[in-house]
Design a protein around this motif. Structure first.
Motif, PDB file in Angstrom:
ATOM      1  N   PRO A  89       0.825  -1.226   0.000  1.00  0.00           N
ATOM      2  CA  PRO A  89       0.000   0.000   0.000  1.00  0.00           C
ATOM      3  C   PRO A  89       0.854   1.269   0.000  1.00  0.00           C
ATOM      4  O   PRO A  89       0.320   2.359   0.027  1.00  0.00           O
ATOM      5  CB  PRO A  89      -0.748  -0.103   1.334  1.00  0.00           C
ATOM      6  N   GLY A  90       2.145   1.180   0.007  1.00  0.00           N
ATOM      7  CA  GLY A  90       3.041   2.337  -0.109  1.00  0.00           C
ATOM      8  C   GLY A  90       4.411   1.810  -0.415  1.00  0.00           C
ATOM      9  O   GLY A  90       4.618   0.596  -0.484  1.00  0.00           O
ATOM     10  N   GLY A  91       5.366   2.688  -0.622  1.00  0.00           N
ATOM     11  CA  GLY A  91       5.402   4.105  -0.382  1.00  0.00           C
ATOM     12  C   GLY A  91       5.523   4.468   1.108  1.00  0.00           C
ATOM     13  O   GLY A  91       5.485   3.633   2.005  1.00  0.00           O
ATOM     14  N   ASN A  92       5.728   5.753   1.258  1.00  0.00           N
ATOM     15  CA  ASN A  92       5.869   6.321   2.604  1.00  0.00           C
ATOM     16  C   ASN A  92       4.665   5.973   3.490  1.00  0.00           C
ATOM     17  O   ASN A  92       4.791   5.838   4.704  1.00  0.00           O
ATOM     18  CB  ASN A  92       6.024   7.841   2.534  1.00  0.00           C
ATOM     19  N   PHE A  93       3.495   5.864   2.857  1.00  0.00           N
ATOM     20  CA  PHE A  93       2.276   5.570   3.617  1.00  0.00           C
ATOM     21  C   PHE A  93       2.421   4.314   4.467  1.00  0.00           C
ATOM     22  O   PHE A  93       1.920   4.230   5.591  1.00  0.00           O
ATOM     23  CB  PHE A  93       1.092   5.414   2.639  1.00  0.00           C
ATOM     24  N   VAL A  94       3.132   3.316   3.937  1.00  0.00           N
ATOM     25  CA  VAL A  94       3.121   2.004   4.594  1.00  0.00           C
ATOM     26  C   VAL A  94       3.781   2.040   5.968  1.00  0.00           C
ATOM     27  O   VAL A  94       3.462   1.220   6.838  1.00  0.00           O
ATOM     28  CB  VAL A  94       3.777   0.921   3.702  1.00  0.00           C
ATOM     29  N   SER A  95       4.659   3.020   6.182  1.00  0.00           N
ATOM     30  CA  SER A  95       5.436   2.998   7.430  1.00  0.00           C
ATOM     31  C   SER A  95       4.624   3.339   8.674  1.00  0.00           C
ATOM     32  O   SER A  95       5.158   3.328   9.794  1.00  0.00           O
ATOM     33  CB  SER A  95       6.659   3.913   7.297  1.00  0.00           C
ATOM     34  N   ASN A  96       3.344   3.684   8.475  1.00  0.00           N
ATOM     35  CA  ASN A  96       2.453   3.810   9.633  1.00  0.00           C
ATOM     36  C   ASN A  96       1.116   3.118   9.340  1.00  0.00           C
ATOM     37  O   ASN A  96       0.071   3.518   9.852  1.00  0.00           O
ATOM     38  CB  ASN A  96       2.237   5.294   9.978  1.00  0.00           C
ATOM     39  N   TYR A  97       1.163   2.075   8.486  1.00  0.00           N
ATOM     40  CA  TYR A  97      -0.070   1.369   8.126  1.00  0.00           C
ATOM     41  C   TYR A  97      -0.179   0.082   8.926  1.00  0.00           C
ATOM     42  O   TYR A  97       0.744  -0.740   8.936  1.00  0.00           O
ATOM     43  CB  TYR A  97      -0.065   1.046   6.626  1.00  0.00           C
ATOM     44  N   HIS A  98      -1.332  -0.085   9.545  1.00  0.00           N
ATOM     45  CA  HIS A  98      -1.567  -1.298  10.327  1.00  0.00           C
ATOM     46  C   HIS A  98      -2.673  -2.091   9.639  1.00  0.00           C
ATOM     47  O   HIS A  98      -3.827  -1.687   9.637  1.00  0.00           O
ATOM     48  CB  HIS A  98      -1.905  -0.928  11.778  1.00  0.00           C
ATOM     49  N   THR A 149       6.357   1.877  12.035  1.00  0.00           N
ATOM     50  CA  THR A 149       5.662   1.680  13.309  1.00  0.00           C
ATOM     51  C   THR A 149       5.114   0.261  13.448  1.00  0.00           C
ATOM     52  O   THR A 149       4.495  -0.067  14.455  1.00  0.00           O
ATOM     53  CB  THR A 149       4.487   2.667  13.436  1.00  0.00           C
ATOM     54  N   GLY A 150       5.321  -0.546  12.433  1.00  0.00           N
ATOM     55  CA  GLY A 150       4.772  -1.907  12.467  1.00  0.00           C
ATOM     56  C   GLY A 150       5.697  -2.851  13.217  1.00  0.00           C
ATOM     57  O   GLY A 150       6.909  -2.657  13.259  1.00  0.00           O
ATOM     58  N   SER A 151       5.105  -3.889  13.805  1.00  0.00           N
ATOM     59  CA  SER A 151       5.932  -4.821  14.576  1.00  0.00           C
ATOM     60  C   SER A 151       6.211  -6.085  13.744  1.00  0.00           C
ATOM     61  O   SER A 151       5.520  -6.404  12.779  1.00  0.00           O
ATOM     62  CB  SER A 151       5.232  -5.202  15.875  1.00  0.00           C
ATOM     63  N   TYR A 152       7.199  -6.817  14.185  1.00  0.00           N
ATOM     64  CA  TYR A 152       7.585  -8.099  13.595  1.00  0.00           C
ATOM     65  C   TYR A 152       6.384  -9.056  13.649  1.00  0.00           C
ATOM     66  O   TYR A 152       6.027  -9.734  12.674  1.00  0.00           O
ATOM     67  CB  TYR A 152       8.771  -8.597  14.431  1.00  0.00           C
ATOM     68  N   GLU A 153       5.746  -9.066  14.807  1.00  0.00           N
ATOM     69  CA  GLU A 153       4.592  -9.943  15.036  1.00  0.00           C
ATOM     70  C   GLU A 153       3.454  -9.620  14.053  1.00  0.00           C
ATOM     71  O   GLU A 153       2.802 -10.505  13.505  1.00  0.00           O
ATOM     72  CB  GLU A 153       4.130  -9.672  16.459  1.00  0.00           C
ATOM     73  N   GLU A 154       3.269  -8.316  13.853  1.00  0.00           N
ATOM     74  CA  GLU A 154       2.207  -7.845  12.950  1.00  0.00           C
ATOM     75  C   GLU A 154       2.498  -8.280  11.500  1.00  0.00           C
ATOM     76  O   GLU A 154       1.590  -8.645  10.745  1.00  0.00           O
ATOM     77  CB  GLU A 154       2.246  -6.314  13.025  1.00  0.00           C
ATOM     78  N   ALA A 155       3.769  -8.231  11.137  1.00  0.00           N
ATOM     79  CA  ALA A 155       4.164  -8.632   9.779  1.00  0.00           C
ATOM     80  C   ALA A 155       3.917 -10.133   9.592  1.00  0.00           C
ATOM     81  O   ALA A 155       3.389 -10.572   8.555  1.00  0.00           O
ATOM     82  CB  ALA A 155       5.629  -8.304   9.539  1.00  0.00           C
ATOM     83  N   LEU A 156       4.287 -10.923  10.609  1.00  0.00           N
ATOM     84  CA  LEU A 156       4.066 -12.376  10.520  1.00  0.00           C
ATOM     85  C   LEU A 156       2.567 -12.680  10.428  1.00  0.00           C
ATOM     86  O   LEU A 156       2.135 -13.545   9.663  1.00  0.00           O
ATOM     87  CB  LEU A 156       4.684 -13.067  11.733  1.00  0.00           C
ATOM     88  N   ALA A 157       1.807 -11.930  11.205  1.00  0.00           N
ATOM     89  CA  ALA A 157       0.353 -12.146  11.187  1.00  0.00           C
ATOM     90  C   ALA A 157      -0.237 -11.795   9.812  1.00  0.00           C
ATOM     91  O   ALA A 157      -1.145 -12.469   9.314  1.00  0.00           O
ATOM     92  CB  ALA A 157      -0.299 -11.303  12.285  1.00  0.00           C
ATOM     93  N   TRP A 158       0.308 -10.741   9.201  1.00  0.00           N
ATOM     94  CA  TRP A 158      -0.196 -10.317   7.865  1.00  0.00           C
ATOM     95  C   TRP A 158       0.076 -11.424   6.839  1.00  0.00           C
ATOM     96  O   TRP A 158      -0.786 -11.770   6.031  1.00  0.00           O
ATOM     97  CB  TRP A 158       0.499  -9.015   7.455  1.00  0.00           C
ATOM     98  N   TRP A 216      13.370 -10.241  10.496  1.00  0.00           N
ATOM     99  CA  TRP A 216      12.044 -10.359   9.880  1.00  0.00           C
ATOM    100  C   TRP A 216      12.073 -11.395   8.753  1.00  0.00           C
ATOM    101  O   TRP A 216      11.183 -12.227   8.636  1.00  0.00           O
ATOM    102  CB  TRP A 216      11.586  -9.001   9.312  1.00  0.00           C
ATOM    103  N   ALA A 217      13.131 -11.323   7.926  1.00  0.00           N
ATOM    104  CA  ALA A 217      13.221 -12.232   6.776  1.00  0.00           C
ATOM    105  C   ALA A 217      13.247 -13.681   7.253  1.00  0.00           C
ATOM    106  O   ALA A 217      12.581 -14.555   6.684  1.00  0.00           O
ATOM    107  CB  ALA A 217      14.477 -11.921   5.968  1.00  0.00           C
ATOM    108  N   HIS A 218      13.988 -13.923   8.318  1.00  0.00           N
ATOM    109  CA  HIS A 218      14.106 -15.271   8.858  1.00  0.00           C
ATOM    110  C   HIS A 218      12.736 -15.821   9.245  1.00  0.00           C
ATOM    111  O   HIS A 218      12.320 -16.907   8.833  1.00  0.00           O
ATOM    112  CB  HIS A 218      15.075 -15.232  10.057  1.00  0.00           C
ATOM    113  N   GLY A 219      11.996 -15.012  10.020  1.00  0.00           N
ATOM    114  CA  GLY A 219      10.681 -15.463  10.484  1.00  0.00           C
ATOM    115  C   GLY A 219       9.681 -15.600   9.344  1.00  0.00           C
ATOM    116  O   GLY A 219       8.910 -16.575   9.286  1.00  0.00           O
ATOM    117  N   LEU A 220       9.694 -14.647   8.427  1.00  0.00           N
ATOM    118  CA  LEU A 220       8.724 -14.681   7.323  1.00  0.00           C
ATOM    119  C   LEU A 220       8.946 -15.912   6.454  1.00  0.00           C
ATOM    120  O   LEU A 220       7.996 -16.581   6.046  1.00  0.00           O
ATOM    121  CB  LEU A 220       8.841 -13.397   6.477  1.00  0.00           C
ATOM    122  N   LYS A 221      10.203 -16.229   6.201  1.00  0.00           N
ATOM    123  CA  LYS A 221      10.489 -17.408   5.363  1.00  0.00           C
ATOM    124  C   LYS A 221      10.214 -18.720   6.104  1.00  0.00           C
ATOM    125  O   LYS A 221       9.883 -19.719   5.482  1.00  0.00           O
ATOM    126  CB  LYS A 221      11.932 -17.367   4.862  1.00  0.00           C
TER     127      LYS A 221
END
Ligand code: AHR
Length: 521
Positions: A89-98, A149-158, A216-221
């Motif tokens: 979704p971004g771009g600069n926008f993504v750095s505060n997108y939850h 502003t996003g967390s590691y946990e949030e990325a894994l959940a996404w 992050w890469a380790h966990g996502l993979k």
């Protein structure tokens, strides 16, 4: 000049054919890209007929915004621009997108302050809507993660929400929201956007970014080994890129770089900046590739196998920051000179294709885009037509060797980057490809402001049965398509048979001053 082309004289005989993914697009929650561009804008609703039939049939969820049919007919794999992939979704926008703000019942979605572009995000277009858009247009989704502003946990959940196939909380939430079992299968994931820049919420130094992105890469993979990860680079030719590649190369599949020409240009040399600055971006690709090679070389010293990491040029365009401002939602009216600069960019992407895993034009609708919309109309800007011709015809082939063109521009341009590296781009910028041994395509941009260029052609081992020549020409650098006069700058096309061609080849083909032709044999 004399151009002798041989169908067996390939520049990179072992390279894969030009991948359409160099013509990817980009959608950011910024200005009128999503709301008013991609989907209906509740503040300026589109009339019946513009919106998808599901709206008319009442099939959409309560509060769901309908997709614009007219824009869908342009974007997408089957659309006029044949866009194969969309970054979001971004771009600069993504750095505060939850992402959790943008899923589930529309009435429950929170409105949030938007920190990158200073607006309010309604969250009415979220992950499931993006995926539906991609499925309906045939585009491959490419999601950029929030590393601000996003967390590691949030990325894994996404990732689990999108791709999970087991009986787990996030995968089940997706099933609940979409009503089907099928996962979204998002293959491409970006590890943050422009994390080097002080304008980016949560920006980092390269060491801190590399440590964080590696984790992050380790966990996502681990969660989904089938995904392709993209590390966040800068321009490709910086210390940031060097350090990030040195750490992340073993963990990622691509390295993202960005560049916009005309940003901060000197108006006294606007034309030169437009048409020659993409040469600076070409140099950045070459340097970035050299950094990847260097990292692989270091690995080979340690007896570790090389990794075939490609470059994701996932933001590129012509951007005059005095015209496209944060205040006007980065709306830029592109003129004829911009279209020439844009063509120089497209030639670079084709020429450098073997090192590019993908590229994304920033952006696809209304924001720095070849498309402008009102509630009920779509305008194709000057940059639209070259993109359409390239994405339709300049793919699937192998590059052919062309002679070098000696007449070079020596003088100031912007950014100064070009001067620092003593680049002296040729006035003629050309790229040629052969497709399936049966069709040759040559894009020739004459960047000279006042001199026509003429070349005789011969083919060593290729029979010409017909030739189409598309030409983009205007004698007015400032000419732009408008809603009132939408067809002011459009290409013309002429067809020639074999007999006409042999005469033309002998007499020579003229590429007018400051113009572009696409020859299709
Ligand atoms: O495309 C506009 C902006 O340019 C993007 O949000 C950002 O990544 C870049 O600086």
């Amino acid at each position: 000049a004399h151009i002798l082309l041989s169908s067996s004289n390939l520049i990179h005989p072992n390279a894969e054919p030009v991948d359409p993914k160099i013509y990817g697009g980009f959608l950011e929650h910024l200005g009128r890209c999503i709301y008013g561009g991609l989907v209906d804008d509740p503040k300026d609703p589109s009339p019946a007929g513009v919106l998808e039939d599901k709206k008319e049939a009442g099939v959409l969820g309560e509060g769901e915004l309908a997709f614009r049919k007219d824009v869908m007919a342009v974007l997408g794999k089957e659309g006029e621009l044949e866009i194969p992939l969309l970054r979001w979704p971004g771009g600069n926008f993504v750095s505060n997108y939850h992402w959790q703000d943008g899923v589930g019942p529309f009435a429950d979605r929170p409105k949030r302050v938007e920190l990158a572009w200073h607006g309010v995000e309604s969250n009415l277009f979220g992950t499931d809507e993006f995926i539906r858009y991609c499925r309906e247009t045939g585009c491959e989704p490419y999601i950029c993660l929030n590393m601000g502003t996003g967390s590691y946990e949030e990325a894994l959940a996404w990732l689990e929400y999108c791709n999970g196939t087991e009986d787990t909380t996030w995968a089940n939430l997706r099933r609940k929201h979409t009503g089907v079992d099928e996962p979204h299968n998002v293959k491409y994931w970006g590890l943050g956007n422009e994390m080097f820049g002080p304008w980016q919420i949560g920006y980092l130094n390269p060491t801190a970014y590399s440590v964080k992105a590696k984790m992050w890469a380790h966990g996502l993979k681990l969660l989904d080994p089938t995904i392709l990860l993209v590390s966040c680079g800068c321009t490709g030719a910086t210390d940031w890129d060097r350090e990030v590649l040195a750490t992340l190369l073993p963990f990622v599949d691509m390295h993202s770089i960005h560049n916009y020409t005309m940003f901060g240009h000197n108006p006294d040399i606007a034309y030169e900046s437009n048409v020659f600055s993409p040469a600076g971006s070409e140099r950045q690709i070459e340097i970035c590739k050299a950094l990847i090679d260097l990292t692989n070389h270091d690995r080979s010293q340690q007896k570790v196998p090389a990794r075939n990491v490609k470059i994701a040029f996932d933001e590129w365009n012509v951007w005059d920051e005095k015209k496209a401002t944060s205040k006007n939602g980065l709306t830029q009216v592109y003129d004829y000179a911009d279209a020439l600069g844009f063509i120089a960019w497209l030639n670079v992407l084709v020429r450098q294709h073997k090192d590019l895993g993908l590229a994304c034009l920033a952006q696809s609708v209304n924001v720095l885009s070849p498309l402008l919309t009102t509630a009920d109309k779509v305008l194709r800007q000057t940059t639209f037509y070259p993109l359409q011709l390239f994405s339709k015809y300049m793919k699937g082939g192998q590059l052919l060797q062309l002679p070098s063109f000696p007449d070079r521009y020596i003088g100031p341009t912007s950014p100064v980057w070009i001067q620092q590296n003593e680049l002296q781009p040729a006035y003629i910028d050309a790229v040629a490809m052969i497709i399936d041994d049966s069709s040759i395509r040559i894009s020739i941009l004459n960047r000279h402001p006042s001199a026509d260029w003429k070349a005789k052609f011969s083919f060593a081992d290729f029979e010409v049965s017909k030739l189409d020549i598309h030409e983009l020409y205007s004698d007015n650098m400032g000419a732009a398509n408008t809603f009132e006069k939408p067809d002011l700058v459009v290409p013309s096309v002429k067809s020639h048979d074999a007999a006409a061609w042999s005469k033309m080849a002998e007499e020579g083909i003229v590429v007018r001053k400051h113009s572009w032709i696409l020859m299709m044999f």
